[in-house]
Design a protein around this motif. Structure first.
Motif, PDB file in Angstrom:
ATOM      1  N   GLY A  75       7.857  31.810  41.788  1.00  0.00           N
ATOM      2  CA  GLY A  75       8.768  33.103  41.761  1.00  0.00           C
ATOM      3  C   GLY A  75       8.160  33.751  42.673  1.00  0.00           C
ATOM      4  O   GLY A  75       8.359  34.883  42.824  1.00  0.00           O
TER       5      GLY A  75
ATOM      6  N   LEU B 255      11.408  37.014  42.937  1.00  0.00           N
ATOM      7  CA  LEU B 255      12.248  36.899  41.406  1.00  0.00           C
ATOM      8  C   LEU B 255      13.409  36.922  42.224  1.00  0.00           C
ATOM      9  O   LEU B 255      14.206  37.701  42.470  1.00  0.00           O
ATOM     10  CB  LEU B 255      11.703  37.639  40.594  1.00  0.00           C
ATOM     11  CG  LEU B 255       9.745  37.475  40.756  1.00  0.00           C
ATOM     12  CD1 LEU B 255       9.303  38.477  39.819  1.00  0.00           C
ATOM     13  CD2 LEU B 255       9.878  36.245  40.355  1.00  0.00           C
ATOM     14  N   PRO B 256      14.431  36.515  40.420  1.00  0.00           N
ATOM     15  CA  PRO B 256      15.603  36.680  40.380  1.00  0.00           C
ATOM     16  C   PRO B 256      16.336  37.672  40.264  1.00  0.00           C
ATOM     17  O   PRO B 256      15.717  38.640  39.966  1.00  0.00           O
ATOM     18  CB  PRO B 256      16.222  35.412  39.666  1.00  0.00           C
ATOM     19  CG  PRO B 256      15.427  35.836  38.519  1.00  0.00           C
ATOM     20  CD  PRO B 256      13.725  35.600  39.240  1.00  0.00           C
ATOM     21  N   GLY B 257      17.690  37.905  40.628  1.00  0.00           N
ATOM     22  CA  GLY B 257      17.963  39.094  40.341  1.00  0.00           C
ATOM     23  C   GLY B 257      18.541  39.718  39.467  1.00  0.00           C
ATOM     24  O   GLY B 257      17.917  38.929  38.243  1.00  0.00           O
TER      25      GLY B 257
ATOM     26  N   LEU C  45      20.031  36.990  36.637  1.00  0.00           N
ATOM     27  CA  LEU C  45      19.367  36.027  36.314  1.00  0.00           C
ATOM     28  C   LEU C  45      17.692  36.093  35.483  1.00  0.00           C
ATOM     29  O   LEU C  45      18.279  35.217  34.550  1.00  0.00           O
ATOM     30  CB  LEU C  45      19.198  35.430  37.626  1.00  0.00           C
ATOM     31  CG  LEU C  45      19.097  33.919  37.563  1.00  0.00           C
ATOM     32  CD1 LEU C  45      20.078  33.041  36.665  1.00  0.00           C
ATOM     33  CD2 LEU C  45      18.682  33.175  38.501  1.00  0.00           C
ATOM     34  N   LEU C  46      17.390  36.685  35.402  1.00  0.00           N
ATOM     35  CA  LEU C  46      16.247  37.579  35.339  1.00  0.00           C
ATOM     36  C   LEU C  46      16.933  37.550  33.410  1.00  0.00           C
ATOM     37  O   LEU C  46      16.286  37.000  32.622  1.00  0.00           O
ATOM     38  CB  LEU C  46      15.400  38.469  35.265  1.00  0.00           C
ATOM     39  CG  LEU C  46      14.471  39.119  34.898  1.00  0.00           C
ATOM     40  CD1 LEU C  46      13.171  38.630  34.642  1.00  0.00           C
ATOM     41  CD2 LEU C  46      14.167  39.823  35.497  1.00  0.00           C
TER      42      LEU C  46
ATOM     43  N   MET D 259      14.706  30.380  35.027  1.00  0.00           N
ATOM     44  CA  MET D 259      15.875  31.101  35.257  1.00  0.00           C
ATOM     45  C   MET D 259      15.012  32.645  35.804  1.00  0.00           C
ATOM     46  O   MET D 259      15.118  33.672  36.401  1.00  0.00           O
ATOM     47  CB  MET D 259      16.964  31.140  34.552  1.00  0.00           C
ATOM     48  CG  MET D 259      17.573  29.867  34.557  1.00  0.00           C
ATOM     49  SD  MET D 259      18.335  30.357  33.082  1.00  0.00           S
ATOM     50  CE  MET D 259      19.965  31.342  32.731  1.00  0.00           C
TER      51      MET D 259
ATOM     52  N   GLY E  34      12.827  32.184  38.914  1.00  0.00           N
ATOM     53  CA  GLY E  34      13.970  31.821  40.453  1.00  0.00           C
ATOM     54  C   GLY E  34      13.305  30.970  41.112  1.00  0.00           C
ATOM     55  O   GLY E  34      13.647  30.928  42.093  1.00  0.00           O
TER      56      GLY E  34
ATOM     57  N   PHE F 236      13.642  27.765  41.168  1.00  0.00           N
ATOM     58  CA  PHE F 236      14.807  26.816  41.925  1.00  0.00           C
ATOM     59  C   PHE F 236      14.437  25.997  41.277  1.00  0.00           C
ATOM     60  O   PHE F 236      14.406  24.687  40.685  1.00  0.00           O
ATOM     61  CB  PHE F 236      15.814  27.029  42.240  1.00  0.00           C
ATOM     62  CG  PHE F 236      16.936  25.614  42.409  1.00  0.00           C
ATOM     63  CD1 PHE F 236      17.769  25.937  41.639  1.00  0.00           C
ATOM     64  CD2 PHE F 236      16.533  24.878  43.760  1.00  0.00           C
ATOM     65  CE1 PHE F 236      18.744  24.645  41.630  1.00  0.00           C
ATOM     66  CE2 PHE F 236      17.183  23.593  43.545  1.00  0.00           C
ATOM     67  CZ  PHE F 236      19.122  23.951  42.513  1.00  0.00           C
TER      68      PHE F 236
END
Length: 195
Positions: free
Chosen positions: A71, A76-78, A81-82, A145, A148, A150
């Motif tokens: 991450g 980091l995710p949007g 997703l966070l 998640m 982020g 994956f």
């Protein structure tokens, strides 16, 4: 209209904060586990051979470190997703805490079985055979998640799946043996060792 598909900027602070929080929770669980380990052993609990405890003790925290590093390095995710990851992680943690509270002094990171003690069939154990392990899968998925992460998330879930599958087999066998010793007729049991 042209749209850029660039990677999100790395975010070391958020990843480190999330990792610190998870590791702090693990440390609190470990301290509780060590207290209950001592009490269980004092009461005569038996630890079966072949458990994957050491592998889990090494792999479990490292899974979260690897996900935090992914991450931090790749962004980091949007927000959605966070938020979904935080929700999943917290739900998993609540399930785990419910399982720990239900087991009370019988909860431990180790497989320690009290011979002759009945199975717990209350709380989440009234609905699931292994709620604690389901909760850990939820923690891993939720943290992946949030970060982020994956690739390390998938790897962590697969690794935990392999380890927990082995652990459940050992745990089930130990519980079956302990329950079997309780169900034997008194004359068929071997004499209790004197203290």
């Amino acid at each position: 209209m042209y749209r850029s598909f660039s990677m999100p900027a790395p975010d070391l602070t958020t990843a480190a904060t999330g990792l610190f929080g998870v590791l702090a929770m693990m440390l609190a669980e470990l301290m509780r586990s060590r207290r209950t380990d001592r009490e269980l052993r004092r009461r005569g609990a038996v630890e079966p051979q072949g458990d994957v405890y050491r592998a889990l003790a090494f792999a479990y925290p490292l899974m979260f470190v690897a996900m935090a590093v992914e991450g931090a390095l790749f962004g980091l995710p949007g927000e959605w997703l966070l938020a979904a990851g935080v929700t999943m992680f917290l739900a998993a943690k609540l399930l785990k805490l419910w399982a720990i509270a239900t087991l009370g002094l019988r909860w431990s990171y180790r497989v320690l079985v009290l011979p002759g003690a009945p199975l717990i069939a209350a709380g989440p154990y009234a609905h699931l055979r292994h709620p604690n392990y389901l909760a850990v899968f939820g923690e891993i998925t939720g943290f992946a998640m949030m970060m982020g992460a994956f690739w390390t998330g998938i790897g962590s879930i697969l690794l935990f799946g392999v380890l927990v599958r082995r652990r459940i087999a050992i745990e089930e066998n130990a519980l079956e043996m302990a329950l079997g010793s309780r169900l034997q007729a008194p004359e068929a049991r071997s004499p209790e060792p004197e203290a």
